[in-house]
Design a protein around this motif. Structure first.
Motif, PDB file in Angstrom:
ATOM      1  N   SER A  24      51.016  -2.689  50.981  1.00  0.00           N
ATOM      2  CA  SER A  24      51.100  -1.827  52.160  1.00  0.00           C
ATOM      3  C   SER A  24      50.349  -0.521  51.924  1.00  0.00           C
ATOM      4  O   SER A  24      49.643  -0.025  52.815  1.00  0.00           O
ATOM      5  CB  SER A  24      52.570  -1.539  52.487  1.00  0.00           C
ATOM      6  OG  SER A  24      52.675  -0.691  53.613  1.00  0.00           O
ATOM      7  N   HIS A  25      50.487   0.034  50.718  1.00  0.00           N
ATOM      8  CA  HIS A  25      49.753   1.259  50.380  1.00  0.00           C
ATOM      9  C   HIS A  25      48.242   0.998  50.382  1.00  0.00           C
ATOM     10  O   HIS A  25      47.454   1.825  50.868  1.00  0.00           O
ATOM     11  CB  HIS A  25      50.184   1.772  49.005  1.00  0.00           C
ATOM     12  CG  HIS A  25      51.615   2.227  48.948  1.00  0.00           C
ATOM     13  ND1 HIS A  25      52.226   2.889  49.982  1.00  0.00           N
ATOM     14  CD2 HIS A  25      52.558   2.109  47.967  1.00  0.00           C
ATOM     15  CE1 HIS A  25      53.482   3.167  49.653  1.00  0.00           C
ATOM     16  NE2 HIS A  25      53.710   2.695  48.444  1.00  0.00           N
ATOM     17  N   ALA A  26      47.840  -0.160  49.841  1.00  0.00           N
ATOM     18  CA  ALA A  26      46.415  -0.501  49.802  1.00  0.00           C
ATOM     19  C   ALA A  26      45.857  -0.645  51.216  1.00  0.00           C
ATOM     20  O   ALA A  26      44.747  -0.182  51.511  1.00  0.00           O
ATOM     21  CB  ALA A  26      46.209  -1.796  49.018  1.00  0.00           C
ATOM     22  N   ILE A  27      46.629  -1.272  52.097  1.00  0.00           N
ATOM     23  CA  ILE A  27      46.192  -1.450  53.484  1.00  0.00           C
ATOM     24  C   ILE A  27      46.005  -0.097  54.165  1.00  0.00           C
ATOM     25  O   ILE A  27      45.027   0.118  54.893  1.00  0.00           O
ATOM     26  CB  ILE A  27      47.210  -2.320  54.247  1.00  0.00           C
ATOM     27  CG1 ILE A  27      47.152  -3.769  53.735  1.00  0.00           C
ATOM     28  CG2 ILE A  27      46.948  -2.284  55.751  1.00  0.00           C
ATOM     29  CD1 ILE A  27      48.274  -4.648  54.251  1.00  0.00           C
ATOM     30  N   SER A  28      46.931   0.816  53.917  1.00  0.00           N
ATOM     31  CA  SER A  28      46.803   2.164  54.487  1.00  0.00           C
ATOM     32  C   SER A  28      45.539   2.851  53.978  1.00  0.00           C
ATOM     33  O   SER A  28      44.870   3.573  54.727  1.00  0.00           O
ATOM     34  CB  SER A  28      48.034   3.002  54.132  1.00  0.00           C
ATOM     35  OG  SER A  28      49.199   2.473  54.727  1.00  0.00           O
ATOM     36  N   LYS A  31      42.589   1.505  55.862  1.00  0.00           N
ATOM     37  CA  LYS A  31      42.589   2.045  57.219  1.00  0.00           C
ATOM     38  C   LYS A  31      42.080   3.487  57.225  1.00  0.00           C
ATOM     39  O   LYS A  31      41.252   3.870  58.062  1.00  0.00           O
ATOM     40  CB  LYS A  31      44.003   1.972  57.801  1.00  0.00           C
ATOM     41  CG  LYS A  31      44.090   2.280  59.292  1.00  0.00           C
ATOM     42  CD  LYS A  31      45.520   2.203  59.779  1.00  0.00           C
ATOM     43  CE  LYS A  31      46.062   0.807  59.684  1.00  0.00           C
ATOM     44  NZ  LYS A  31      45.414  -0.102  60.680  1.00  0.00           N
ATOM     45  N   ASN A  32      42.557   4.283  56.273  1.00  0.00           N
ATOM     46  CA  ASN A  32      42.111   5.677  56.184  1.00  0.00           C
ATOM     47  C   ASN A  32      40.637   5.770  55.812  1.00  0.00           C
ATOM     48  O   ASN A  32      39.910   6.629  56.326  1.00  0.00           O
ATOM     49  CB  ASN A  32      42.959   6.424  55.152  1.00  0.00           C
ATOM     50  CG  ASN A  32      44.392   6.622  55.609  1.00  0.00           C
ATOM     51  OD1 ASN A  32      44.669   6.658  56.809  1.00  0.00           O
ATOM     52  ND2 ASN A  32      45.313   6.739  54.661  1.00  0.00           N
ATOM     53  N   ALA A  33      40.196   4.872  54.923  1.00  0.00           N
ATOM     54  CA  ALA A  33      38.784   4.873  54.534  1.00  0.00           C
ATOM     55  C   ALA A  33      37.899   4.551  55.730  1.00  0.00           C
ATOM     56  O   ALA A  33      36.822   5.140  55.897  1.00  0.00           O
ATOM     57  CB  ALA A  33      38.550   3.855  53.416  1.00  0.00           C
ATOM     58  N   GLY A  34      38.354   3.621  56.574  1.00  0.00           N
ATOM     59  CA  GLY A  34      37.585   3.280  57.765  1.00  0.00           C
ATOM     60  C   GLY A  34      37.463   4.459  58.715  1.00  0.00           C
ATOM     61  O   GLY A  34      36.383   4.732  59.256  1.00  0.00           O
ATOM     62  N   ASP A  75      38.703  -1.000  59.278  1.00  0.00           N
ATOM     63  CA  ASP A  75      39.920  -0.964  60.086  1.00  0.00           C
ATOM     64  C   ASP A  75      40.372  -2.378  60.443  1.00  0.00           C
ATOM     65  O   ASP A  75      41.557  -2.720  60.333  1.00  0.00           O
ATOM     66  CB  ASP A  75      39.669  -0.146  61.353  1.00  0.00           C
ATOM     67  CG  ASP A  75      40.959   0.215  62.080  1.00  0.00           C
ATOM     68  OD1 ASP A  75      41.868   0.766  61.429  1.00  0.00           O
ATOM     69  OD2 ASP A  75      41.061  -0.056  63.284  1.00  0.00           O
ATOM     70  N   LEU A  76      39.413  -3.213  60.864  1.00  0.00           N
ATOM     71  CA  LEU A  76      39.732  -4.605  61.174  1.00  0.00           C
ATOM     72  C   LEU A  76      40.258  -5.327  59.937  1.00  0.00           C
ATOM     73  O   LEU A  76      41.213  -6.114  60.012  1.00  0.00           O
ATOM     74  CB  LEU A  76      38.479  -5.313  61.704  1.00  0.00           C
ATOM     75  CG  LEU A  76      38.607  -6.816  61.972  1.00  0.00           C
ATOM     76  CD1 LEU A  76      39.655  -7.089  63.044  1.00  0.00           C
ATOM     77  CD2 LEU A  76      37.253  -7.400  62.395  1.00  0.00           C
ATOM     78  N   PHE A  77      39.646  -5.047  58.800  1.00  0.00           N
ATOM     79  CA  PHE A  77      40.068  -5.645  57.532  1.00  0.00           C
ATOM     80  C   PHE A  77      41.526  -5.300  57.234  1.00  0.00           C
ATOM     81  O   PHE A  77      42.312  -6.152  56.805  1.00  0.00           O
ATOM     82  CB  PHE A  77      39.156  -5.133  56.420  1.00  0.00           C
ATOM     83  CG  PHE A  77      39.459  -5.677  55.049  1.00  0.00           C
ATOM     84  CD1 PHE A  77      39.527  -7.038  54.814  1.00  0.00           C
ATOM     85  CD2 PHE A  77      39.655  -4.814  53.981  1.00  0.00           C
ATOM     86  CE1 PHE A  77      39.794  -7.537  53.540  1.00  0.00           C
ATOM     87  CE2 PHE A  77      39.916  -5.297  52.712  1.00  0.00           C
ATOM     88  CZ  PHE A  77      39.990  -6.659  52.490  1.00  0.00           C
ATOM     89  N   SER A  78      41.900  -4.059  57.483  1.00  0.00           N
ATOM     90  CA  SER A  78      43.274  -3.633  57.197  1.00  0.00           C
ATOM     91  C   SER A  78      44.274  -4.395  58.066  1.00  0.00           C
ATOM     92  O   SER A  78      45.360  -4.760  57.601  1.00  0.00           O
ATOM     93  CB  SER A  78      43.421  -2.121  57.414  1.00  0.00           C
ATOM     94  OG  SER A  78      43.370  -1.784  58.793  1.00  0.00           O
TER      95      SER A  78
END
Length: 259
Positions: A24-28, A31-34, A75-78
């Protein structure tokens, strides 16, 4: 609260609980990187415009669009990773439901040992041994469900995860290649003081590159070899029948179980 929930997790599901939480942290982060990449793209276009250099202004504007789309892919990847993470929760929840069956069986075995020390031939021992047979049958079903669920959902989750990784990579490679084509339109031949540069006359080429990038992105399709997935239920009927009792003992049922 999150750490408290981790402590309260059944022993069997603690490892997967930690992994799902870390994911979950990695997904965030993705998303933030995008979002940051999209912001950088906007700032690049603004900077290019303010340089006063027609070539840099033109290319930085279009390259900003390319970089922005690369950020959108993050973002789509997340979101795709989140779908995979939710599948893993099925395994975690099943692990949590199996733990009580294991604990109950262990408790009965412990009670049998204690009562055998006090009264080896007593009615209590006989009653507990009968209860153990039933507990083993129930545990057998739970363990079968767990191993079937684990294999199926493990494959499903990481099929989604890796397919999303490939999609993100291939689309970003496409976009990056078109971005490099844009850069090649800039003439960076040094000029001497007082010498003016030729007028930037490659606007049409840059537009064509952007059209190519848009067309490639729109026409992208996955080219993946399907991963075979079992379509049968999680518990074969034979195991369900064994769990209903009918004189089943733990050892023979375990020998017949198919995983």
């Amino acid at each position: 609260m999150a750490s408290l929930r981790g402590i309260q997790q059944p022993e069997l599901s603690k490892d997967l609980y930690k992994m799902i939480k870390t994911e979950s942290h990695a997904i965030s982060s993705y998303k933030n990187a995008g979002r940051d990449r999209v912001e950088v793209a906007s700032q690049l276009a603004n900077w290019g415009f303010n340089t006063g250099d027609p070539a840099v202004s033109e290319i930085s504007d279009k390259l900003g669009i390319i970089l922005s789309e690369i950020g959108e892919q993050e973002d789509l990847f997340s979101y795709n990773l989140e779908d995979a993470r939710l599948v893993l929760k099925h395994i975690r929840n099943t692990e949590g439901s199996v733990q009580p069956a294991r604990d109950h069986k262990a408790k009965i075995i412990d009670e049998i040992q204690k009562n055998k020390l006090r009264d080896p031939d007593g009615a209590k021992v006989t009653s507990l041994e009968q209860e153990l047979v039933r507990a083993e049958a129930r545990a057998l079903v739970a363990e079968a469900q767990l191993t079937n669920m684990t294999r199926q959902k493990f494959k499903e989750a990481f099929d989604l995860h890796l397919a999303a990784t490939i999609e993100r990579a291939e689309k970003q490679v496409q976009l990056a290649r078109h971005g490099r084509r844009l850069l090649s339109l800039i003439d960076d031949t040094p000029v001497v003081p007082g010498e003016s540069r030729d007028k930037f006359d490659r606007t049409e080429e840059s537009r064509q590159i952007m059209e190519d990038a848009e067309a490639d992105l729109a026409s992208w399709e996955p080219d993946l070899e399907p991963i075979p997935m079992a379509s049968e239920g999680l518990i074969p009927k034979k195991i369900q029948t064994q769990a209903n009792g009918n004189g089943v003992n733990g050892d023979s049922a375990k020998d017949e179980m198919e995983v």
